[in-house]
Design a protein around this motif. Sequence first.
Motif, short mmCIF file in Angstrom:
data_model
loop_
_atom_site.label_atom_id
_atom_site.label_comp_id
_atom_site.label_asym_id
_atom_site.label_seq_id
_atom_site.Cartn_x
_atom_site.Cartn_y
_atom_site.Cartn_z
N LEU A 29 0.84 -1.19 0.00
CA LEU A 29 0.00 0.00 0.00
C LEU A 29 0.88 1.24 0.00
O LEU A 29 2.04 1.19 0.40
N PRO A 30 0.37 2.39 -0.38
CA PRO A 30 1.16 3.62 -0.34
C PRO A 30 1.64 3.90 1.07
O PRO A 30 0.87 3.80 2.02
N ALA A 31 2.90 4.25 1.20
CA ALA A 31 3.49 4.50 2.52
C ALA A 31 2.79 5.68 3.17
O ALA A 31 2.46 6.67 2.54
N GLY A 32 2.60 5.54 4.48
CA GLY A 32 2.06 6.63 5.28
C GLY A 32 0.56 6.76 5.25
O GLY A 32 0.01 7.63 5.89
N THR A 33 -0.14 5.89 4.49
CA THR A 33 -1.59 6.01 4.46
C THR A 33 -2.23 5.55 5.76
O THR A 33 -3.26 6.06 6.16
N ASN A 34 -1.62 4.55 6.41
CA ASN A 34 -2.15 3.99 7.65
C ASN A 34 -3.60 3.56 7.50
O ASN A 34 -4.40 3.62 8.42
N SER A 35 -3.97 3.16 6.27
CA SER A 35 -5.34 2.73 6.00
C SER A 35 -5.57 1.34 6.56
O SER A 35 -4.69 0.48 6.48
N PRO A 36 -6.75 1.04 7.12
CA PRO A 36 -7.02 -0.28 7.66
C PRO A 36 -7.19 -1.30 6.54
O PRO A 36 -7.65 -0.98 5.45
N VAL A 37 -6.81 -2.55 6.83
CA VAL A 37 -6.95 -3.66 5.91
C VAL A 37 -7.74 -4.74 6.61
O VAL A 37 -7.44 -5.09 7.77
N THR A 38 -8.75 -5.31 5.94
CA THR A 38 -9.53 -6.41 6.48
C THR A 38 -9.23 -7.66 5.67
O THR A 38 -9.38 -7.66 4.44
N LEU A 39 -8.78 -8.73 6.37
CA LEU A 39 -8.38 -9.96 5.71
C LEU A 39 -9.56 -10.90 5.60
O LEU A 39 -10.40 -10.97 6.52
N PRO A 40 -9.66 -11.67 4.52
CA PRO A 40 -10.76 -12.62 4.36
C PRO A 40 -10.55 -13.84 5.24
O PRO A 40 -9.47 -14.07 5.78
N GLY A 41 -11.60 -14.65 5.38
CA GLY A 41 -11.50 -15.88 6.16
C GLY A 41 -12.72 -16.07 7.03
O GLY A 41 -13.56 -15.17 7.19
N SER A 42 -12.84 -17.27 7.59
CA SER A 42 -13.96 -17.59 8.46
C SER A 42 -13.72 -17.02 9.85
O SER A 42 -12.59 -16.72 10.23
#
Length: 399
Positions: A29-42
């Motif tokens: 991801l672009p550096a410094g965005t600090n954007s949240p990421v949600t991972l898939p899975g059960s």
Amino acid sequence: GARQAAGTAFPTGCRAAAAVFAALFSAPLPAGTNSPVTLPGSGAPIEARAGSYEYDQSGSLLVAEGNVVVRSGPHRLEADRVTVKAATREVWASGNVVLTQDENVWKGGKLYCNLRSGTVVGEGASEIAAKPFHGFVEDGFSKVEKTVTGWGATITTCAMPSNRWHYSLGASRTTIVRESSVTAYHVVFRIAGIPVLYIPYWRKTSDGYGFLFQPGYSSALGAYVLTGYEYGLADGVKGLTHLDYRTRRGVALGQDIQWTATNNALTGGLKLYYADDAEPLADREGSYDIESSRYRAILKHNQAFDDRTSLRARFHYLSDAYVLDDFFRPEFRMEPQPENYVSLTYRGDNFSAGLSARPRFNDFYAAVARLPEAYIEFPVQQLFGTPLDYESSTYGASL
């Protein structure tokens, strides 16, 4: 097995494979965005926030660095670097790690956590909090379901800062089973940071069963350690075996048995204690007739037969008038001359009546024996609907 797991939480091969996999298939991801990421899975979603990320195109493997925060269900993880494998819900963290899991907190340098099973393995020195206990471990820890095991652990329930703990327990290995028991090996008890007692094994359960230790010192007794082991005998019946040592007075033995019915309609206990006193006249001036064989026997029993009828009994048999003062000072201060009695009481609608016996078991006390004693009492009540009140108490005894 738990300690072996701590050694394999960060396998070299796994780190190398993850690095190659991330280099070939990552999408930073672009550096410094600090954007949240949600991972898939059960299961509960795994959300990560960090200064930078690397993850494969399917999103099943994530490497995050810089002020990383990972959340999933009851878990919250903070660290400098975190690797998350979404398919198995496994997390590897390093650098200033803080994991919060319900009311438990772990802090350390490296940590592995399975978000599905709740298993946690920490390497090296860590700070742990598993209510009501908290403390430190030097050589790693593991948490599997309700069981937390720490190596080189120092724990306490004292609420003060660690440099001001009133008491603590240090052990080569300590196992805490939540809401069940604490077991420790090669234990050193400390009071205000000062070692006062070593024992090779110690165990305490949530229902009070286990070893009891009370070290101390007094001028009359010398240095002493009072020990006991409490255990269950049957439903509602438990025992406590004493083995005490006092440097001025010698060895003493005791046995307690306590019984309680489920609805508390029946309670009681038997306490036996014997001391071969090396200095029965210690710190006493004048002439006293006290032999070296010191003992006490106590029987207590309370029973409610129904809402109106109850029985109470208490008997003390003592070797001499000073045995309570010498060996059971708190009890002596509460009752210097304990009473002996058995009493049967009935409470009617407008009166109460009772029959009792008060024997004199200990001749050195000036108690008056009453065998038997009876009474009937009428509390203040209106007399046959008239403006007059009636009250009466009648007692009779054979002295």
